[in-house]
Design a protein around this motif. Structure first.
Motif, PDB file in Angstrom:
ATOM      1  N   LYS A  42      10.857  -0.756  -6.599  1.00 15.73           N
ATOM      2  CA  LYS A  42      10.066  -1.364  -5.488  1.00 15.73           C
ATOM      3  C   LYS A  42      10.392  -2.890  -5.563  1.00 15.73           C
ATOM      4  CE  LYS A  42       7.794   2.031  -3.088  1.00 15.73           C
ATOM      5  NZ  LYS A  42       8.256   2.323  -1.500  1.00 15.73           N
ATOM      6  N   VAL A  89       1.041  -1.155   0.132  1.00 12.25           N
ATOM      7  CA  VAL A  89      -0.043  -0.196  -0.055  1.00 12.25           C
ATOM      8  C   VAL A  89       1.076   1.295   0.013  1.00 12.25           C
ATOM      9  CG1 VAL A  89      -1.885   1.212   1.360  1.00 12.25           C
ATOM     10  CG2 VAL A  89      -1.570  -1.295   1.354  1.00 12.25           C
ATOM     11  N   PHE A 116       0.952  -1.300  -5.237  1.00 14.84           N
ATOM     12  CA  PHE A 116       1.856  -1.786  -6.025  1.00 14.84           C
ATOM     13  C   PHE A 116       2.444  -3.253  -5.634  1.00 14.84           C
ATOM     14  CE2 PHE A 116       4.059   0.805  -2.793  1.00 14.84           C
ATOM     15  CZ  PHE A 116       5.013  -0.034  -2.408  1.00 14.84           C
ATOM     16  N   THR A 137       4.030   3.189   5.092  1.00 14.92           N
ATOM     17  CA  THR A 137       4.853   3.452   5.980  1.00 14.92           C
ATOM     18  C   THR A 137       4.759   4.845   6.700  1.00 14.92           C
ATOM     19  OG1 THR A 137       7.433   3.524   6.333  1.00 14.92           O
ATOM     20  CG2 THR A 137       6.262   4.878   4.499  1.00 14.92           C
ATOM     21  N   ASP A 147       9.943  -2.129   3.502  1.00 16.99           N
ATOM     22  CA  ASP A 147       9.562  -2.020   2.001  1.00 16.99           C
ATOM     23  C   ASP A 147      10.669  -1.108   1.432  1.00 16.99           C
ATOM     24  OD1 ASP A 147       8.841  -0.989  -0.366  1.00 16.99           O
ATOM     25  OD2 ASP A 147       7.065   0.295   0.317  1.00 16.99           O
ATOM     26  N   GLU A 153      11.458   1.949   4.649  1.00 17.42           N
ATOM     27  CA  GLU A 153       9.842   2.255   5.032  1.00 17.42           C
ATOM     28  C   GLU A 153       9.651   1.217   5.776  1.00 17.42           C
ATOM     29  OE1 GLU A 153       7.644   2.612   1.569  1.00 17.42           O
ATOM     30  OE2 GLU A 153       8.739   4.362   0.824  1.00 17.42           O
ATOM     31  N   GLU A 189       6.869  -1.006   7.930  1.00 22.71           N
ATOM     32  CA  GLU A 189       5.564  -1.247   7.630  1.00 22.71           C
ATOM     33  C   GLU A 189       4.921  -2.261   8.296  1.00 22.71           C
ATOM     34  OE1 GLU A 189       4.512  -0.898   3.483  1.00 22.71           O
ATOM     35  OE2 GLU A 189       5.805   0.809   3.239  1.00 22.71           O
TER      36      GLU A 189
END
Ligand code: MN
Length: 229
Positions: free
Chosen positions: A132, A31, A54, A201, A111, A79, A81
């Motif tokens: 990513k 997300v 994604f 995040t 992430d 990030e 999460e």
């Protein structure tokens, strides 16, 4: 036995706290922009209607605490999460009342993001995939089964790097709840047991460099330690 032309890759999997069994990873959904302050620090408005999604490949998960600095970037970002793991009780027809039955457990993860590639993609309105979904881009703790993982709006999510607090928020600050995200995702994809969802995040994303030590924590539930090598 299926007669493959060469041996298929190993099934991506992660540990389960208190169990010798492994959790087989099917897909990794992520997300974007689920905390208002993070959306703003990235130059975006917090989303109002639909969440941003994604994906990462399933074999991006890594549980070795030695995380390789990725190729093709000079700006690797963390990030931290909440990670939601889906189990066998995935409903056939998703409703607000049955969505949470799909949750097998929770973990904490990073992430990892090649921020320079993401910025270049955003500028050209191109997809984010290379920023990513790269190898070892999803460090994640063992999964804590939902029955033992007490989380609520007051549960803190935090990340320290080299002993300094970089990111911290409470789960109640998420724009979209776990139920919201499951309902949205299930309208886009056939969710299956083994799916992981990285829930977005908080603000404070920043660079990770060679030798940095990180400590991610989902308060009272899960921890993740590692070093960038
Ligand atoms: Mn993220």
């Amino acid at each position: 036995m299926t007669d493959y032309s060469f041996p298929p890759p190993d099934q991506a999997s992660i540990g389960i706290a208190g169990s010798t069994q492994r959790f087989p990873v099917h897909r990794i959904y992520c997300v974007g922009r689920n905390f208002a302050e993070h959306a703003r620090e990235m130059g975006a408005e917090p989303p109002k209607g639909q969440p941003v999604f994604f994906m990462k490949p399933a074999d991006a998960v890594i549980q070795n605490p030695l995380i390789p600095y990725p190729v093709a970037t000079d700006d690797l970002h963390h990030e931290v999460e909440l990670v939601v793991a889906l189990g066998p009780a995935v409903p056939e027809h998703w409703t607000p009342g049955n969505a949470m039955q799909a949750v097998y457990g929770y973990a904490v993860g990073l992430d990892l993001t090649r921020r320079d590639l993401q910025a270049a993609a955003k500028e050209k309105r191109l997809p984010w995939d290379t920023s990513k979904g790269f190898d070892a881009s999803a460090p994640v703790s063992d999964i804590i089964p939902a029955a033992q993982a007490v989380i609520d709006a007051d549960t803190a999510l935090s990340l320290h790097v080299n002993g300094t607090l970089r990111q911290k928020a409470h789960l109640g600050e998420m724009i979209f709840s776990v139920t919201d995200i499951l309902l949205s995702l299930s309208g886009l994809y056939l969710l299956q047991p083994g799916d992981l969802i990285f829930m977005g995040t908080p603000s404070g994303v920043a660079a990770l460099n060679h030798g940095d030590r990180f400590h991610a924590e989902l308060q009272g539930v899960a921890e993740l330690h590692g070093t960038i090598i």
